[in-house]
Motif scaffolding. Structure first.
Motif, PDB file in Angstrom:
ATOM      1  N   ALA A  12       0.849  -1.203   0.000  1.00  0.00           N
ATOM      2  CA  ALA A  12       0.000   0.000   0.000  1.00  0.00           C
ATOM      3  C   ALA A  12       0.879   1.246   0.000  1.00  0.00           C
ATOM      4  N   GLY A  13       1.781   1.327  -0.986  1.00  0.00           N
ATOM      5  CA  GLY A  13       2.590   2.527  -1.169  1.00  0.00           C
ATOM      6  C   GLY A  13       1.947   3.395  -2.238  1.00  0.00           C
ATOM      7  N   ALA A  14       2.760   4.270  -2.810  1.00  0.00           N
ATOM      8  CA  ALA A  14       2.241   5.228  -3.787  1.00  0.00           C
ATOM      9  C   ALA A  14       1.578   4.519  -4.973  1.00  0.00           C
ATOM     10  N   LEU A  33      -2.756  -5.845   0.387  1.00  0.00           N
ATOM     11  CA  LEU A  33      -2.081  -6.465   1.529  1.00  0.00           C
ATOM     12  C   LEU A  33      -0.804  -5.689   1.804  1.00  0.00           C
ATOM     13  N   GLU A  34      -0.711  -5.100   2.971  1.00  0.00           N
ATOM     14  CA  GLU A  34       0.436  -4.254   3.320  1.00  0.00           C
ATOM     15  C   GLU A  34       1.134  -4.834   4.541  1.00  0.00           C
ATOM     16  N   ARG A  35       2.457  -4.917   4.435  1.00  0.00           N
ATOM     17  CA  ARG A  35       3.256  -5.523   5.502  1.00  0.00           C
ATOM     18  C   ARG A  35       3.332  -4.625   6.739  1.00  0.00           C
ATOM     19  N   ALA A  36       3.392  -3.313   6.506  1.00  0.00           N
ATOM     20  CA  ALA A  36       3.554  -2.374   7.628  1.00  0.00           C
ATOM     21  C   ALA A  36       2.229  -2.190   8.373  1.00  0.00           C
ATOM     22  N   ASP A  37       2.291  -1.397   9.443  1.00  0.00           N
ATOM     23  CA  ASP A  37       1.078  -1.200  10.252  1.00  0.00           C
ATOM     24  C   ASP A  37       0.174  -0.103   9.710  1.00  0.00           C
ATOM     25  N   ASN A 129      -0.417  -4.978   8.388  1.00  0.00           N
ATOM     26  CA  ASN A 129       0.279  -6.017   9.178  1.00  0.00           C
ATOM     27  C   ASN A 129       0.142  -7.400   8.525  1.00  0.00           C
ATOM     28  N   SER A 130       0.126  -7.425   7.211  1.00  0.00           N
ATOM     29  CA  SER A 130      -0.010  -8.711   6.504  1.00  0.00           C
ATOM     30  C   SER A 130       1.369  -9.267   6.183  1.00  0.00           C
ATOM     31  N   ARG A 131       1.704 -10.366   6.787  1.00  0.00           N
ATOM     32  CA  ARG A 131       2.981 -11.047   6.483  1.00  0.00           C
ATOM     33  C   ARG A 131       2.699 -12.116   5.441  1.00  0.00           C
ATOM     34  N   ILE A 132       3.212 -11.918   4.249  1.00  0.00           N
ATOM     35  CA  ILE A 132       2.890 -12.878   3.186  1.00  0.00           C
ATOM     36  C   ILE A 132       3.802 -14.091   3.301  1.00  0.00           C
ATOM     37  N   ARG A 133       3.177 -15.236   3.387  1.00  0.00           N
ATOM     38  CA  ARG A 133       3.956 -16.485   3.521  1.00  0.00           C
ATOM     39  C   ARG A 133       4.335 -17.032   2.160  1.00  0.00           C
ATOM     40  N   SER A 163      15.222   0.614  -1.000  1.00  0.00           N
ATOM     41  CA  SER A 163      15.692   1.801  -0.284  1.00  0.00           C
ATOM     42  C   SER A 163      14.995   1.979   1.059  1.00  0.00           C
ATOM     43  N   ILE A 164      15.780   2.320   2.026  1.00  0.00           N
ATOM     44  CA  ILE A 164      15.341   2.586   3.405  1.00  0.00           C
ATOM     45  C   ILE A 164      14.630   1.366   4.030  1.00  0.00           C
ATOM     46  N   PRO A 165      15.428   0.319   4.317  1.00  0.00           N
ATOM     47  CA  PRO A 165      14.843  -0.867   4.958  1.00  0.00           C
ATOM     48  C   PRO A 165      14.151  -0.533   6.281  1.00  0.00           C
ATOM     49  N   ALA A 330      19.671   5.745   0.254  1.00  0.00           N
ATOM     50  CA  ALA A 330      19.264   6.012  -1.132  1.00  0.00           C
ATOM     51  C   ALA A 330      17.770   6.318  -1.186  1.00  0.00           C
ATOM     52  N   GLU A 331      17.399   7.289  -2.003  1.00  0.00           N
ATOM     53  CA  GLU A 331      15.974   7.598  -2.101  1.00  0.00           C
ATOM     54  C   GLU A 331      15.235   6.552  -2.932  1.00  0.00           C
ATOM     55  N   VAL A 332      15.916   5.965  -3.873  1.00  0.00           N
ATOM     56  CA  VAL A 332      15.268   4.951  -4.715  1.00  0.00           C
ATOM     57  C   VAL A 332      16.223   3.818  -5.068  1.00  0.00           C
ATOM     58  N   GLY A 369      13.120  15.155  -7.843  1.00  0.00           N
ATOM     59  CA  GLY A 369      12.266  16.302  -8.164  1.00  0.00           C
ATOM     60  C   GLY A 369      10.822  15.945  -8.434  1.00  0.00           C
ATOM     61  N   GLY A 370      10.333  14.815  -7.897  1.00  0.00           N
ATOM     62  CA  GLY A 370       8.924  14.456  -8.054  1.00  0.00           C
ATOM     63  C   GLY A 370       8.677  13.439  -9.147  1.00  0.00           C
ATOM     64  N   HIS A 371       9.732  13.047  -9.864  1.00  0.00           N
ATOM     65  CA  HIS A 371       9.544  12.126 -10.998  1.00  0.00           C
ATOM     66  C   HIS A 371       9.254  10.702 -10.533  1.00  0.00           C
TER      67      HIS A 371
HETATM   68  C1  LIG Z   1      13.252   9.496   2.258  1.00  0.00           C
HETATM   69  C2  LIG Z   1      12.608   9.446   0.892  1.00  0.00           C
HETATM   70  C3  LIG Z   1      12.063  10.599   0.363  1.00  0.00           C
HETATM   71  C4  LIG Z   1      11.489  10.577  -0.923  1.00  0.00           C
HETATM   72  N1  LIG Z   1      10.936  11.723  -1.427  1.00  0.00           N
HETATM   73  C5  LIG Z   1      10.405  11.705  -2.667  1.00  0.00           C
HETATM   74  C6  LIG Z   1       9.769  12.882  -3.190  1.00  0.00           C
HETATM   75  O1  LIG Z   1       9.623  13.899  -2.503  1.00  0.00           O
HETATM   76  N2  LIG Z   1       9.290  12.825  -4.480  1.00  0.00           N
HETATM   77  C7  LIG Z   1       9.380  11.680  -5.241  1.00  0.00           C
HETATM   78  O2  LIG Z   1       8.916  11.693  -6.389  1.00  0.00           O
HETATM   79  N3  LIG Z   1       9.913  10.556  -4.739  1.00  0.00           N
HETATM   80  C8  LIG Z   1      10.419  10.543  -3.479  1.00  0.00           C
HETATM   81  N4  LIG Z   1      10.952   9.383  -2.971  1.00  0.00           N
HETATM   82  C9  LIG Z   1      10.850   8.146  -3.775  1.00  0.00           C
HETATM   83  C10 LIG Z   1       9.412   7.593  -3.657  1.00  0.00           C
HETATM   84  O3  LIG Z   1       9.029   7.563  -2.288  1.00  0.00           O
HETATM   85  C11 LIG Z   1       9.303   6.196  -4.246  1.00  0.00           C
HETATM   86  O4  LIG Z   1       9.827   6.188  -5.547  1.00  0.00           O
HETATM   87  C12 LIG Z   1       7.849   5.724  -4.259  1.00  0.00           C
HETATM   88  O5  LIG Z   1       7.353   5.697  -2.948  1.00  0.00           O
HETATM   89  C13 LIG Z   1       7.732   4.358  -4.907  1.00  0.00           C
HETATM   90  O6  LIG Z   1       6.388   3.936  -4.802  1.00  0.00           O
HETATM   91  P1  LIG Z   1       6.037   2.387  -4.708  1.00  0.00           P
HETATM   92  O7  LIG Z   1       4.577   2.337  -4.438  1.00  0.00           O
HETATM   93  O8  LIG Z   1       6.597   1.660  -5.855  1.00  0.00           O
HETATM   94  O9  LIG Z   1       6.826   1.877  -3.432  1.00  0.00           O
HETATM   95  P2  LIG Z   1       6.640   2.294  -1.835  1.00  0.00           P
HETATM   96  O10 LIG Z   1       6.023   3.628  -1.795  1.00  0.00           O
HETATM   97  O11 LIG Z   1       7.955   2.044  -1.279  1.00  0.00           O
HETATM   98  O12 LIG Z   1       5.564   1.260  -1.354  1.00  0.00           O
HETATM   99  C14 LIG Z   1       5.820  -0.117  -1.237  1.00  0.00           C
HETATM  100  C15 LIG Z   1       4.914  -0.663  -0.158  1.00  0.00           C
HETATM  101  O13 LIG Z   1       5.011  -2.075  -0.154  1.00  0.00           O
HETATM  102  C16 LIG Z   1       5.100  -2.510   1.183  1.00  0.00           C
HETATM  103  N5  LIG Z   1       5.769  -3.802   1.193  1.00  0.00           N
HETATM  104  C17 LIG Z   1       7.087  -4.085   1.013  1.00  0.00           C
HETATM  105  N6  LIG Z   1       7.293  -5.398   1.100  1.00  0.00           N
HETATM  106  C18 LIG Z   1       6.085  -5.971   1.318  1.00  0.00           C
HETATM  107  C19 LIG Z   1       5.657  -7.303   1.495  1.00  0.00           C
HETATM  108  N7  LIG Z   1       6.514  -8.319   1.486  1.00  0.00           N
HETATM  109  N8  LIG Z   1       4.339  -7.540   1.697  1.00  0.00           N
HETATM  110  C20 LIG Z   1       3.441  -6.510   1.737  1.00  0.00           C
HETATM  111  N9  LIG Z   1       3.794  -5.224   1.594  1.00  0.00           N
HETATM  112  C21 LIG Z   1       5.105  -4.964   1.373  1.00  0.00           C
HETATM  113  C22 LIG Z   1       5.882  -1.421   1.891  1.00  0.00           C
HETATM  114  O14 LIG Z   1       5.684  -1.445   3.286  1.00  0.00           O
HETATM  115  C23 LIG Z   1       5.322  -0.173   1.225  1.00  0.00           C
HETATM  116  O15 LIG Z   1       4.177   0.313   1.885  1.00  0.00           O
HETATM  117  C24 LIG Z   1      11.493   9.375  -1.690  1.00  0.00           C
HETATM  118  C25 LIG Z   1      12.040   8.228  -1.135  1.00  0.00           C
HETATM  119  C26 LIG Z   1      12.588   8.241   0.145  1.00  0.00           C
HETATM  120  C27 LIG Z   1      13.148   6.976   0.706  1.00  0.00           C
END
Ligand SMILES: Cc1cc2nc3c(=O)[nH]c(=O)nc-3n(C[C@H](O)[C@H](O)[C@H](O)COP(=O)(O)OP(=O)(O)OC[C@H]3O[C@@H](n4cnc5c(N)ncnc54)[C@H](O)[C@@H]3O)c2cc1C
Length: 387
Positions: A12-14, A33-37, A129-133, A163-165, A330-332, A369-371
Motif C-alpha cells: 500500500a505505497g504510492a 495487503l500491506e506488511r507495515a502497520d 500487518n499482513s505477512r505474506i507467507r 531503499s530505506i529498509p 538512497a531515495e530509490v 524532483g517528483g519524478h
Molecule cells: C526518504 C525518501 C524521500 C522521498 N521523497 C520523494 C519525493 O519527494 N518525491 C518523489 O517523487 N519521490 C520521493 N521518494 C521516492 C518515492 O518515495 C518512491 O519512488 C515511491 O514511494 C515508490 O512507490 P512504490 O509504491 O513503488 O513503493 P513504496 O512507496 O515504497 O511502497 C511499497 C509498499 O510495499 C510494502 N511492502 C514491502 N514489502 C512488502 C511485502 N513483502 N508484503 C506486503 N507489503 C510490502 C511497503 O511497506 C510499502 O508500503 C522518496 C524516497 C525516500 C526513501
C-alpha cells in the motif's frame, strides 16, 4: 479465513494505492495487503515531510531504464496535470518549489490521506500487518498470510524497492518476479549520497555542512545544483542526481564555479600571489571551501599558463568516490523487473497472465524532483485501468 477478490495488490505505497483506487472505481473488488502497520509510510517521509508529489516538467528523459521508451506510454496517459487535478479536487494546498517541483504546503500526510480516501470511496479493503507467507498460482492467484488466504484472478506487485529498509523496504517484489520466471535487471542504490575515498575524505569532510552550486558530471550525464559536503563525502541535489548514473570505480567531474571565470581577478590583481587567489576564490565560493580547495590545488607559480591550469581544474575537479551510502540512505532503487517482461500499456507480465508489476519495483527510476512519484502514479493508474 479465505477471502475472494477480483484483484490483490501487494503493497500500500504510492503505486499500490493509486492502482487500487483506479481499479476500485471501475467496479473491481480490490484488496491491498500491506506488511507495515499503515499504508503510505514512504509518502509520509517523502520530500522532507512535504512530499514532492510530481513535477510539472516530467518527461520520459527524466527516467533511467534499460529500455528508455518503456515508460512513455504510461507517463503520457497519466500526466502531472492529472495528479494535480486530484490534489485540487481534495483541496490540498501546494506550491511549486523549483523547476516544476510541486510540494504540499502543509504535510505529506495530505497526499497519503487523499489516496486512502480515494481507496475507501472505491470500496478497496486494506489489510495492514499482513505477512505474506507464499504466493501460488493455480486457476487463480492464492496469497497466504499468517492468518488468511486470499484468492483473485489478478495480482499486482507494488512492494517498492530496497531503499530505506528501516521503513519497510523488502526484496519481496524481486523474489516474486523470479519465482514466476521474470528477469531482473541488477539493482543498485540511486539518488544516494556519495562516500569519498579516504584521502579526499580527510581533505574535505571536516567542512561538513558547507554547500555550493556546482555542475557535476559522469560519462555523458551532468546536473547543475547544490553540492553539500557531508561527514563521509558529498550529497545535495546535484550529487544525488549524478549518483544514479555513477558506477563504482568511475570518477565524477565537479565544476565548482559554473559559468564563471575565477582566475580573472588573480590576473588583474596588482600582485599575483596566494592572497589574491584566496580573495578571487572566496568571491565565488563559500569561504572555507574556497580556502581549502585552493590550498590543495595551489599552482606552482602565477604565470598565465599556471592560472589557465588552475581555472581548468576548478571546472574539472575530478574525484573518485569510494561508494554510495547504500540503500540505507538512497531515495530509490535503480534496476528491477526487466521492462521487456511487461506490457508498457498495462504493466502486465507478458509471460504470466494476470500478474502486474508497478512503481519502483520495475526497472524505471526517476530523477530527483517528483519524478519517482509521477512514475508510481502513472504505472499504478495504467495497471488500474487494465484490471
Ligand atoms: C526518504 C525518501 C524521500 C522521498 N521523497 C520523494 C519525493 O519527494 N518525491 C518523489 O517523487 N519521490 C520521493 N521518494 C521516492 C518515492 O518515495 C518512491 O519512488 C515511491 O514511494 C515508490 O512507490 P512504490 O509504491 O513503488 O513503493 P513504496 O512507496 O515504497 O511502497 C511499497 C509498499 O510495499 C510494502 N511492502 C514491502 N514489502 C512488502 C511485502 N513483502 N508484503 C506486503 N507489503 C510490502 C511497503 O511497506 C510499502 O508500503 C522518496 C524516497 C525516500 C526513501
Amino acid at each position: 479465513m479465505i477471502h475472494s477478490f477480483d484483484v490483490l495488490i501487494l503493497g500500500a505505497g504510492a503505486a499500490g494505492l493509486m492502482c487500487a483506487a483506479e481499479a476500485g472505481q471501475r467496479g473491481r473488488r480490490v484488496a491491498i495487503l500491506e506488511r507495515a502497520d499503515r499504508a503510505g509510510k514512504k509518502i509520509l517521509v517523502s520530500g522532507g515531510g512535504r512530499c514532492n508529489f510530481t513535477n510539472i516538467y516530467c518527461r520520459p528523459d527524466n527516467f533511467i531504464s534499460a529500455n528508455p521508451h518503456f515508460a512513455k506510454s504510461a507517463l503520457a496517459r497519466f500526466t502531472p496535470s492529472d495528479f494535480v487535478a486530484l490534489v485540487e479536487k481534495h483541496r490540498i494546498p501546494y506550491h511549486e518549489k523549483t523547476r516544476g517541483e510541486l510540494f504540499c504546503d502543509r504535510s505529506a500526510g495530505d497526499i497519503a490521506e487523499m489516496l486512502e480516501l480515494e481507496c475507501e470511496r472505491a470500496g478497496v479493503r486494506t489489510f495492514v500487518n499482513s505477512r505474506i507467507r507464499d504466493v501460488r498460482r493455480s486457476t487463480e492467484f492464492v496469497v497466504r498470510t499468517e492468518l488468511d488466504e486470499f484468492h483473485a484472478p489478478a495480482l499486482v506487485v507494488a512492494t517498492g524497492g530496497l531503499s530505506i529498509p528501516k521503513i519497510g523496504a523488502t526484496a519481496f517484489g524481486y523474489d516474486l518476479a523470479r519465482q514466476f520466471g521474470l528477469k531482473i535487471r541488477d539493482t543498485r542504490p540511486a539518488l544516494a549520497p556519495l562516500v569519498l575515498a579516504s584521502t579526499e575524505r580527510n581533505q574535505y569532510c571536516d567542512l561538513a555542512g558547507v554547500s555550493t552550486e556546482v555542475v557535476v558530471a559522469t560519462g555523458h550525464q551532468s546536473f547543475k545544483g547544490k553540492m553539500l559536503i557531508t561527514h563521509r563525502g558529498l550529497s545535495g541535489p546535484a550529487i544525488l542526481q549524478i549518483s544514479s548514473y555513477w558506477n563504482k570505480g568511475e570518477a565524477i567531474r565537479v565544476d565548482i564555479a559554473p559559468e564563471r571565470d575565477v582566475t580573472t581577478a588573480i590576473r588583474d590583481a596588482n600582485v599575483r600571489n596566494m592572497a589574491a587567489a584566496r580573495s578571487a576564490f572566496q568571491g565565488s565560493l563559500p569561504k572555507r571551501f574556497a580556502t581549502r580547495w585552493l590550498e590543495l590545488h595551489a599552482p606552482p607559480d602565477w604565470t598565465n599558463q599556471a592560472l589557465a591550469e588552475l581555472e581548468r581544474q576548478a571546472h574539472e575537479w575530478t574525484l573518485a568516490p569510494a561508494d554510495t551510502e547504500g540503500y540505507e540512505k538512497a531515495e530509490v532503487t535503480a534496476g528491477g523487473v526487466d521492462t521487456d517482461e511487461l506490457s508498457s500499456k498495462t504493466m502486465e507480465s507478458r509471460k504470466v497472465r494476470g500478474l502486474f508489476f508497478i512503481g519502483e519495483v520495475v526497472d524505471v527510476t526517476g530523477h530527483l524532483g517528483g519524478h519517482n512519484f509521477q512514475w508510481a502514479w502513472a504505472s499504478g493508474s495504467a495497471a488500474g485501468r487494465a484490471l
